[in-house]
Structure formats: C-alpha cells, structure tokens
Enzyme design. Structure first.
Site, PDB file in Angstrom:
ATOM      1  N   SER A 101       6.914   4.948  26.435  1.00  0.00           N
ATOM      2  CA  SER A 101       6.402   4.934  27.978  1.00  0.00           C
ATOM      3  C   SER A 101       6.041   4.440  29.002  1.00  0.00           C
ATOM      4  O   SER A 101       5.635   3.449  28.572  1.00  0.00           O
ATOM      5  CB  SER A 101       6.369   6.815  28.059  1.00  0.00           C
ATOM      6  OG  SER A 101       6.842   7.035  28.546  1.00  0.00           O
ATOM      7  N   ASN A 102       5.553   5.089  29.873  1.00  0.00           N
ATOM      8  CA  ASN A 102       5.275   4.142  31.057  1.00  0.00           C
ATOM      9  C   ASN A 102       4.392   4.888  31.604  1.00  0.00           C
ATOM     10  O   ASN A 102       4.879   6.467  31.239  1.00  0.00           O
ATOM     11  CB  ASN A 102       5.972   3.321  31.795  1.00  0.00           C
ATOM     12  CG  ASN A 102       7.147   4.100  32.915  1.00  0.00           C
ATOM     13  OD1 ASN A 102       6.964   4.899  33.000  1.00  0.00           O
ATOM     14  ND2 ASN A 102       8.188   4.047  32.351  1.00  0.00           N
ATOM     15  N   HIS A 103       3.359   4.694  32.565  1.00  0.00           N
ATOM     16  CA  HIS A 103       2.717   5.172  33.739  1.00  0.00           C
ATOM     17  C   HIS A 103       3.592   5.881  34.861  1.00  0.00           C
ATOM     18  O   HIS A 103       2.398   6.337  35.685  1.00  0.00           O
ATOM     19  CB  HIS A 103       1.767   4.363  33.939  1.00  0.00           C
ATOM     20  CG  HIS A 103       0.367   4.584  32.888  1.00  0.00           C
ATOM     21  ND1 HIS A 103      -0.244   5.303  32.055  1.00  0.00           N
ATOM     22  CD2 HIS A 103       0.126   3.622  32.651  1.00  0.00           C
ATOM     23  CE1 HIS A 103      -1.315   4.547  30.853  1.00  0.00           C
ATOM     24  NE2 HIS A 103      -0.740   3.935  31.572  1.00  0.00           N
TER      25      HIS A 103
END
Ligand code: C5P
Length: 226
Positions: free
Chosen positions: A29-31
């Site tokens: 995923s990512n932030h």
C-alpha cells in the site's frame, strides 16, 4: 447539509490508498491519508452536488451528505468507478492507486525459508482507473479531473499526464516540499485545465486542503457542459 436537488450534478470521487494483498496477512500500500479526497467530497456536497466517494482504507469520517463506497484493491476501485462514472457529471480521481499488485496473492501466509536470504515477488500492473473513465464514449463520459504528485518538473509532468490520460483538468503538487501533500493538512497546487483557448493554468498557494478543495471543485464545476 441540505439534501441535493434531483437535478444536482453527480460527482464521483476516488480517495485514499488501495491495498493489494500479498498473502492473507500482508499487503502492498502507500501513505495516502485520503484527506484531499475527503475534503473534495465535503466541498462538492457543500456546493450542492450529489457526491459518491469511492474510498480505499482510511481512518476519516464520511463527510455529511456524502455516499461512501469502501473498497480495498485497485481492481475493486476500478469496477466501482466504471459502474458509477457513466452517469456522473464529474469524476475526480484523487486516490493513490497502487501501480502494481501481486501477480497472484498467496493462498497461505508466505514462509521465511532458511535456504535463501531473498524473496522475489512478481507484480503486475493495475488498471489505470482515471484513464479508463476518461476513455468512456462521449455520451457516457463525465468531466474528468486527476491529481499528480510530482517531485520535479511539476508543470511538464502534469501537462503530459493531462494529455496522456485524456483528462480535462489536473491538480499537480510538488510532494518534495516540506509539510505539503501526503498526510499533511496543507497543500499547494498548480491547476491545469483544457479550455477552447488551449491549456489554462492557475497556481494555488499553500493553504489548508479544505480550502484548496473548495477552489478545485469551483474550477471543475465551470468545466461541466451547461
Ligand atoms: O500516473 P499517476 O499515478 O501519477 O497519476 C495520478 C492520477 O491518476 C491520479 O488522479 C490518480 O488517482 C489516477 N490513477 C488512477 N489509477 C491508477 C493510477 C493513477 O486512477 N492505476
């Protein structure tokens, strides 16, 4: 907030990250916090639109008067987007979609092995959601607004993305600047949009995402056919 009129434009917004399973307990995923997408949804609802938010996993409350559809993966977000976009007036792709997913998510938890210090994952490209919405046939194509997070040559890359993905407008920001973009409450942006005169531009100075969202929605609504 007041209930939108039946004639109110339908605005569909993607927001937040996507989450791509590697095995039953792990993901890529990512932030992305989802703050900008949620601020856009709130601003569109406040300006009288009927709003549907297609949201990846975030910890934000659903803005008042907004319908929210929760998804996890890019493929789910793609499917929901193509379901809703053909009848929408405006589609805003604000989600930080994972560019790749595991070619095949493992059925069981991946195990550490003693015989190797490396693990190779094969990833495959996810669909480009906003590009597929922008490629809908004219009769079922909403006005399409995208985002671009860049670390250099913001205007050049954003203009290229506007053209390549066939967007009507793009909101570009320099994520290398301190206190801006991912996770923060403030954002500066360069807005580029198509007009009969060609590509027009406007700089938005650093400001709260809630205020920037109002200005993006205002600009996007001017692009709707009257
Ligand atoms: O190509 P890039 O990821 O920089 O483009 C960002 C824009 O494209 C954003 O509007 C984002 O929501 C959208 N996007 C998408 N589907 C993808 C990748 C990006 O809709 N798979």
């Amino acid at each position: 907030s007041a209930t939108p009129k039946a004639s109110a434009p339908h605005v569909v917004i993607t927001a937040g990250p996507t989450r791509e399973a590697l095995d039953p307990v792990r993901y890529l995923s990512n932030h992305s916090s989802g703050k900008m997408g949620y601020a856009l949804a709130a601003a569109a609802a406040a300006q009288g639109a009927r709003v549907t938010l297609i949201s990846g996993p975030v910890t934000l409350a659903t803005p008042a008067g907004v319908t929210r559809i929760d998804v996890e993966t890019a493929e789910q977000m793609h499917q929901e987007s193509l379901q809703l976009a053909p009848k929408a007036a405006l589609f805003i792709g604000c989600a930080a979609v994972a560019d790749y997913r595991a070619a095949s998510a493992a059925e069981h938890k991946l195990k550490k092995t003693d015989d190797s210090d490396t693990l190779t994952l094969t990833l495959i490209k996810n669909p480009d959601i906003i590009a597929s919405v922008a490629a809908l046939p004219p009769a079922s194509r909403p006005v399409v607004v995208g985002f671009a997070a860049e670390t250099q040559d913001v205007e050049r890359y954003a203009a290229d993305k506007l053209t390549r993905k066939r967007l009507d407008m793009i909101v570009a920001n320099d994520v290398s600047q301190q206190g801006m973009g991912f996770g923060s409450d403030d954002n500066a942006a360069l807005l580029l949009w198509r007009s009969p005169q060609g590509i027009e531009r406007r700089m938005e100075v650093p400001q709260p995402k809630t205020q920037l969202a109002e200005r993006v929605i205002q600009q996007a609504l001017t692009l709707l056919p009257s």
